[in-house]
Every structure is written in structure tokens, then in C-alpha cells.
Design a protein around this motif. Structure first.
Motif, mmCIF file in Angstrom:
data_model
loop_
_atom_site.group_PDB
_atom_site.id
_atom_site.type_symbol
_atom_site.label_atom_id
_atom_site.label_comp_id
_atom_site.label_asym_id
_atom_site.label_seq_id
_atom_site.Cartn_x
_atom_site.Cartn_y
_atom_site.Cartn_z
ATOM 1 N N TYR A 35 -2.940 10.614 -11.104
ATOM 2 C CA TYR A 35 -3.619 9.982 -12.241
ATOM 3 C C TYR A 35 -2.977 8.638 -12.581
ATOM 4 O O TYR A 35 -3.668 7.670 -12.903
ATOM 5 N N ALA A 36 -1.655 8.578 -12.500
ATOM 6 C CA ALA A 36 -0.955 7.310 -12.737
ATOM 7 C C ALA A 36 -1.370 6.278 -11.698
ATOM 8 O O ALA A 36 -1.597 5.110 -12.029
ATOM 9 N N ALA A 37 -1.485 6.697 -10.445
ATOM 10 C CA ALA A 37 -1.869 5.772 -9.379
ATOM 11 C C ALA A 37 -3.294 5.246 -9.578
ATOM 12 O O ALA A 37 -3.572 4.068 -9.334
ATOM 13 N N VAL A 38 -4.186 6.094 -10.043
ATOM 14 C CA VAL A 38 -5.568 5.650 -10.321
ATOM 15 C C VAL A 38 -5.562 4.645 -11.466
ATOM 16 O O VAL A 38 -6.232 3.603 -11.396
ATOM 17 N N ALA A 78 -2.323 1.148 -5.179
ATOM 18 C CA ALA A 78 -2.798 1.187 -3.787
ATOM 19 C C ALA A 78 -1.760 1.835 -2.880
ATOM 20 O O ALA A 78 -2.108 2.612 -1.979
ATOM 21 N N ALA A 79 -0.491 1.530 -3.107
ATOM 22 C CA ALA A 79 0.574 2.125 -2.299
ATOM 23 C C ALA A 79 0.579 3.644 -2.445
ATOM 24 O O ALA A 79 0.677 4.381 -1.449
ATOM 25 N N SER A 80 0.452 4.126 -3.666
ATOM 26 C CA SER A 80 0.491 5.569 -3.903
ATOM 27 C C SER A 80 -0.769 6.281 -3.427
ATOM 28 O O SER A 80 -0.690 7.409 -2.933
ATOM 29 N N LEU A 81 -1.914 5.647 -3.561
ATOM 30 C CA LEU A 81 -3.175 6.300 -3.188
ATOM 31 C C LEU A 81 -3.500 6.198 -1.710
ATOM 32 O O LEU A 81 -4.076 7.126 -1.127
ATOM 33 N N PHE A 82 -3.147 5.065 -1.086
ATOM 34 C CA PHE A 82 -3.571 4.815 0.290
ATOM 35 C C PHE A 82 -2.427 4.708 1.290
ATOM 36 O O PHE A 82 -2.665 4.522 2.481
ATOM 37 N N GLY A 83 -1.194 4.781 0.833
ATOM 38 C CA GLY A 83 -0.056 4.708 1.731
ATOM 39 C C GLY A 83 0.229 3.325 2.286
ATOM 40 O O GLY A 83 0.992 3.190 3.239
ATOM 41 N N GLY A 86 3.837 2.693 0.858
ATOM 42 C CA GLY A 86 3.415 4.011 0.406
ATOM 43 C C GLY A 86 4.049 4.439 -0.899
ATOM 44 O O GLY A 86 4.773 3.692 -1.546
ATOM 45 N N ALA A 87 3.780 5.674 -1.260
ATOM 46 C CA ALA A 87 4.284 6.241 -2.513
ATOM 47 C C ALA A 87 5.803 6.315 -2.476
ATOM 48 O O ALA A 87 6.387 6.883 -1.553
ATOM 49 N N SER A 88 6.446 5.714 -3.458
ATOM 50 C CA SER A 88 7.908 5.697 -3.596
ATOM 51 C C SER A 88 8.604 5.166 -2.344
ATOM 52 O O SER A 88 9.722 5.563 -2.039
ATOM 53 N N GLY A 89 7.915 4.324 -1.567
ATOM 54 C CA GLY A 89 8.510 3.726 -0.377
ATOM 55 C C GLY A 89 8.623 4.663 0.807
ATOM 56 O O GLY A 89 9.273 4.340 1.798
ATOM 57 N N THR A 90 7.970 5.826 0.749
ATOM 58 C CA THR A 90 8.067 6.808 1.827
ATOM 59 C C THR A 90 7.014 6.621 2.900
ATOM 60 O O THR A 90 7.061 7.284 3.923
ATOM 61 N N GLY A 91 6.037 5.769 2.651
ATOM 62 C CA GLY A 91 4.937 5.588 3.588
ATOM 63 C C GLY A 91 3.816 6.585 3.389
ATOM 64 O O GLY A 91 2.763 6.474 3.989
ATOM 65 N N GLY A 92 4.027 7.567 2.524
ATOM 66 C CA GLY A 92 3.021 8.590 2.274
ATOM 67 C C GLY A 92 2.151 8.266 1.074
ATOM 68 O O GLY A 92 2.205 7.164 0.510
ATOM 69 N N THR A 93 1.363 9.242 0.698
ATOM 70 C CA THR A 93 0.487 9.109 -0.462
ATOM 71 C C THR A 93 0.762 10.255 -1.425
ATOM 72 O O THR A 93 1.398 11.244 -1.058
#
Length: 151
Positions: A55-58, A29-34, A38-45
Motif C-alpha cells: 500500500y505504501a508503494a502504491v 516503482a522500485a518496490s512494485l516493479f523491482g 528493487g524493494a529495499s535494494g534487494t532487486g525484488g518486489t
């Protein structure tokens, strides 16, 4: 003491499965939706369709959700374990040998936790057990009707 621990085993396994599934789904959820940093703690996706991150996030979101619910636990856990093995050996391990040195502790732990669940199944509280019980009830009733009664 051993008897009590043995009788509690399915419940402990069920709770273990739920916690591992929830944590894994949170990564997805962090990687796909921020969310959740978020992704890697950056707040992004991660960008949709990018290899291997999206694909890993799914797999993390769907696999983690299925494991959390105990639905198709063995298959979802096996796919999730494989994705974490890939993450460890392709992303982390080339940087250094030991997980403490290469940042791969989470990948290694998730890999082994999901491999354990692939072999043990869902334990207590899983929807797998509910559906297996319902599916076996008609078969048991049919078997009982076909069994001749001794005279």
C-alpha cells in the motif's frame, strides 16, 4: 535581490515539487516493479496486497506521479505526507529516537517536503494551474456579461 528571489519563488517551488514527486514515484516503482534496485535494494518486489509495504508503494507511485505532474497536488501531497509519517513512527522510530540512528531520514524528509507542498500548492509548471485557469475563464466571461455598463 529580494525582489528577484520573490519573483522566482513559484518556479523554484515548481521545480522542488517535480524533483520530490519524481524521487517518491521512483521509490514506489522500485518496490512494485523491482526496477532501480528493487524493494529495499534487494532487486525484488513487495508482495501484492501486503500491509503496509504494498500500500505504501502504491501511494508512493501514484502520489509521487501526481505531485510530479502538479495534478491534485495538495491532496496527493497530504496523503503522501501522512504515509511517510506512518512509515517513520511505525517502522523507523521504534528502533531509535533520531532519524540518523533508525534509518528514517528519507521518511522524515519526504513527510515534511510533502506537508510543505500540501500548504503551498504546485507552484509553476503544474497542471493544477492550467486546469484552474481554464475553469475560471468561463466564470469570468459570465461575470463580465452580467456586469451593467455605466451610462
Amino acid at each position: 535581490m529580494s525582489g528577484r528571489l520573490n519573483s522566482a519563488q513559484p518556479y523554484a517551488l515548481g521545480l522542488f515539487r517535480m524533483v520530490v514527486g519524481l524521487l517518491f514515484a521512483c521509490h514506489g516503482a522500485a518496490s512494485l516493479f523491482g526496477v532501480l534496485g528493487g524493494a529495499s535494494g534487494t532487486g525484488g518486489t513487495v508482495e501484492a496486497g501486503t500491509w503496509p509495504g504494498w500500500y505504501a508503494a502504491v501511494i508512493q507511485l501514484v502520489g509521487g506521479g501526481l505531485v510530479l505532474l502538479g495534478l491534485g497536488t495538495r491532496a496527493a501531497a497530504l496523503v503522501s505526507s501522512g504515509s511517510m509519517a506512518y512509515a517513520y513512527f511505525k517502522v523507523h522510530q521504534p528502533g531509535a529516537l533520531w532519524p540518523m540512528e533508525n534509518g528514517g531520514e528519507a521518511s522524515a524528509m519526504f513527510c515534511w517536503a510533502f506537508l510543505l507542498l500540501a500548504f503551498t500548492g504546485s507552484g509553476a509548471f503544474g497542471l493544477d494551474r492550467l486546469f484552474a485557469r481554464r475553469a475560471s475563464e468561463p466564470e469570468q466571461a459570465a461575470t463580465e456579461r452580467q456586469t451593467p455598463v455605466a451610462a
